[in-house]
Design an enzyme around this catalytic site. Structure first.
Site, PDB file in Angstrom:
ATOM      1  N   ILE A 157       6.521  -2.556   7.667  1.00  0.00           N
ATOM      2  CA  ILE A 157       6.418  -1.101   7.725  1.00  0.00           C
ATOM      3  C   ILE A 157       7.280  -0.511   6.617  1.00  0.00           C
ATOM      4  O   ILE A 157       8.470  -0.817   6.526  1.00  0.00           O
ATOM      5  CB  ILE A 157       6.865  -0.562   9.106  1.00  0.00           C
ATOM      6  CG1 ILE A 157       6.140  -1.303  10.243  1.00  0.00           C
ATOM      7  CG2 ILE A 157       6.615   0.941   9.170  1.00  0.00           C
ATOM      8  CD1 ILE A 157       4.634  -1.250  10.193  1.00  0.00           C
ATOM      9  N   LYS A 158       6.676   0.326   5.788  1.00  0.00           N
ATOM     10  CA  LYS A 158       7.406   0.924   4.668  1.00  0.00           C
ATOM     11  C   LYS A 158       8.116   2.201   5.115  1.00  0.00           C
ATOM     12  O   LYS A 158       7.492   3.112   5.648  1.00  0.00           O
ATOM     13  CB  LYS A 158       6.449   1.234   3.514  1.00  0.00           C
ATOM     14  CG  LYS A 158       5.932   0.000   2.816  1.00  0.00           C
ATOM     15  CD  LYS A 158       4.953   0.345   1.706  1.00  0.00           C
ATOM     16  CE  LYS A 158       5.679   0.763   0.444  1.00  0.00           C
ATOM     17  NZ  LYS A 158       4.725   0.940  -0.693  1.00  0.00           N
ATOM     18  N   ILE A 159       9.405   2.223   4.860  1.00  0.00           N
ATOM     19  CA  ILE A 159      10.243   3.387   5.172  1.00  0.00           C
ATOM     20  C   ILE A 159      10.957   3.796   3.891  1.00  0.00           C
ATOM     21  O   ILE A 159      11.549   2.945   3.222  1.00  0.00           O
ATOM     22  CB  ILE A 159      11.267   3.048   6.267  1.00  0.00           C
ATOM     23  CG1 ILE A 159      10.546   2.699   7.579  1.00  0.00           C
ATOM     24  CG2 ILE A 159      12.238   4.209   6.486  1.00  0.00           C
ATOM     25  CD1 ILE A 159      11.478   2.223   8.694  1.00  0.00           C
ATOM     26  N   THR A 175       0.857  -1.184   0.000  1.00  0.00           N
ATOM     27  CA  THR A 175       0.000   0.000   0.000  1.00  0.00           C
ATOM     28  C   THR A 175       0.894   1.235   0.000  1.00  0.00           C
ATOM     29  O   THR A 175       2.081   1.166   0.269  1.00  0.00           O
ATOM     30  CB  THR A 175      -0.903   0.049   1.241  1.00  0.00           C
ATOM     31  OG1 THR A 175      -0.073   0.248   2.405  1.00  0.00           O
ATOM     32  CG2 THR A 175      -1.712  -1.222   1.419  1.00  0.00           C
ATOM     33  N   ILE A 225       2.497  -1.279   5.103  1.00  0.00           N
ATOM     34  CA  ILE A 225       1.894   0.028   5.367  1.00  0.00           C
ATOM     35  C   ILE A 225       3.013   1.046   5.553  1.00  0.00           C
ATOM     36  O   ILE A 225       4.027   0.764   6.185  1.00  0.00           O
ATOM     37  CB  ILE A 225       0.961  -0.006   6.602  1.00  0.00           C
ATOM     38  CG1 ILE A 225       0.266   1.350   6.791  1.00  0.00           C
ATOM     39  CG2 ILE A 225       1.708  -0.436   7.860  1.00  0.00           C
ATOM     40  CD1 ILE A 225      -0.857   1.314   7.840  1.00  0.00           C
TER      41      ILE A 225
END
Length: 375
Positions: A147-149, A52, A116
């Site tokens: 977790i998208k960084i 996403t 996300i």
């Protein structure tokens, strides 16, 4: 080595999966979850994960009625826009993680992943990114979430800190080989710190999202402007060449002594993920950024239009990366010779990528604010 679930009914997507590519959908909405569409894609098109981003959430929130009940509940308890966005998006990701839990269990954590993203407004703030990553991880509390960084300069130490804390991370917005090397270094440093802290390294997973089609879009525009036959002959070649060399970087980095030591201690390799794989140039085949980037141990996250194209007529011819490194280097050398600066292009694309996600984040904020107002 890739791990796949049992073959399903999509012969082309099944062939892609058997070739070692994990198929993830680059889209998520509550409607997909409640209508069982997400489960259908798992069953019929070998989809084993979801990514996403703010653009996807902005689009999902702008249409459909599946969010109405939660919006009314949020308004009743006095939630502000920021809190509403956090609760709406984390619920979607949590529910999607439940849908993919069977895939996660069957592949021993290799797939079944749902990503996300931290707010793109934090892309240049290391400490705020770390705090938001920990908040998202602890709120959703599902082992198959990532977790998208972003792979900005400021994002690199945040990646290390998140991995060191045992958080699985999807590193996004990677365009250049040099930045990709820095991302791998940040991941390995995080693993070392996690190991020293006594964290089970086998529980930490990561992918590195290397963007593809946007590279061709920008470079081909420059090649057209140059206008020579040599320049035009390079159109549609840069993005795949760049990605193939990224895979070479991956192989070399995780075959190095320090990485092998970590893997022997239980660590997972950070898989390359091909992102931005929807074809934007109508002169290219609509499956181009899928079938030309096939090898073992990678992820391809596709918009549904691309997934449908692959399922319908994707011609998977085995590995199309390994053994093509010299050809890729030659293409990028030719690019330089005609006057295109790849480093300048990738720097621009990173800046534009962050800016575009911030615009989408503001659209999402506006959409939720209006929904709360009218609920």
């Amino acid at each position: 080595m890739s791990i796949t679930t049992e073959p399903t009914t999509g012969s082309n997507t099944e062939a892609l999966s058997k070739a070692g590519v994990s198929i993830w959908l680059d889209d998520l909405s509550r409607e997909r979850i409640v209508t069982k569409n997400l489960q259908q894609l798992i069953d019929e098109k070998n989809v084993v994960g979801v990514t996403t981003n703010p653009t996807i959430f902005a689009s999902a929130l702008a249409k459909g009625e599946t969010y109405d009940e939660q919006v009314r509940e949020l308004k009743a308890k006095g939630a502000d826009t920021a809190q509403a966005i956090f609760e709406i998006t984390t619920k979607d990701v949590s529910d999607a993680a439940d849908v993919f839990r069977g895939v996660y269990d069957a592949t021993h954590g290799y797939d079944g992943r749902v990503s996300i993203e931290v707010s793109p407004e934090l892309a240049h703030d290391t400490e705020a990114t770390i705090a938001e990553a920990k908040r998202l991880w602890s709120t959703i509390e599902k082992p198959n979430v990532m977790i998208k960084i972003p792979a900005t300069v400021e994002g690199l130490p945040a990646i290390t800190a998140a991995i060191a804390a045992g958080i699985s991370v999807n590193v996004t917005l990677i365009f250049s080989l040099e930045r990709y090397k820095a991302v791998i270094a940040a991941y390995l440093e995080g693993l070392k710190q996690a190991k020293d802290a006594g964290i089970d390294l086998s529980t930490i997973h990561s992918v590195a999202s290397f963007f593809v089609s946007r590279v061709d879009t920008e470079i081909d525009k420059r090649l057209d402007a140059i206008g020579t036959d040599d320049a035009k002959a390079l159109k549609g070649r840069s993005a795949v060449a760049n990605a193939r060399l990224a895979y070479e970087v991956f192989v070399d980095a995780f075959g190095a002594e320090d990485a092998i030591e970590l893997q022997e201690a239980g660590a997972n390799r950070q898989r390359p993920l091909w992102a931005s794989t929807g074809v934007k140039d109508p002169s290219l085949p609509d499956t181009f950024y899928v079938v030309d980037l096939v090898t073992h141990g990678v992820v391809n996250t596709m918009p549904e239009k691309t997934l449908d194209a692959v399922a319908d007529h994707g011609d998977v011819q085995g590995d199309t990366i390994v053994g093509k490194y010299d050809e890729a280097r030659e293409d990028l050398e030719k690019l330089k010779a005609v006057g295109v600066d790849l480093d300048e292009v990738t720097d621009l694309l990173e800046r534009e990528g962050v800016d575009k996600f911030i615009v989408s984040w503001h659209e999402l904020t506006d959409t939720v604010a209006k929904a709360l107002e009218s609920a």
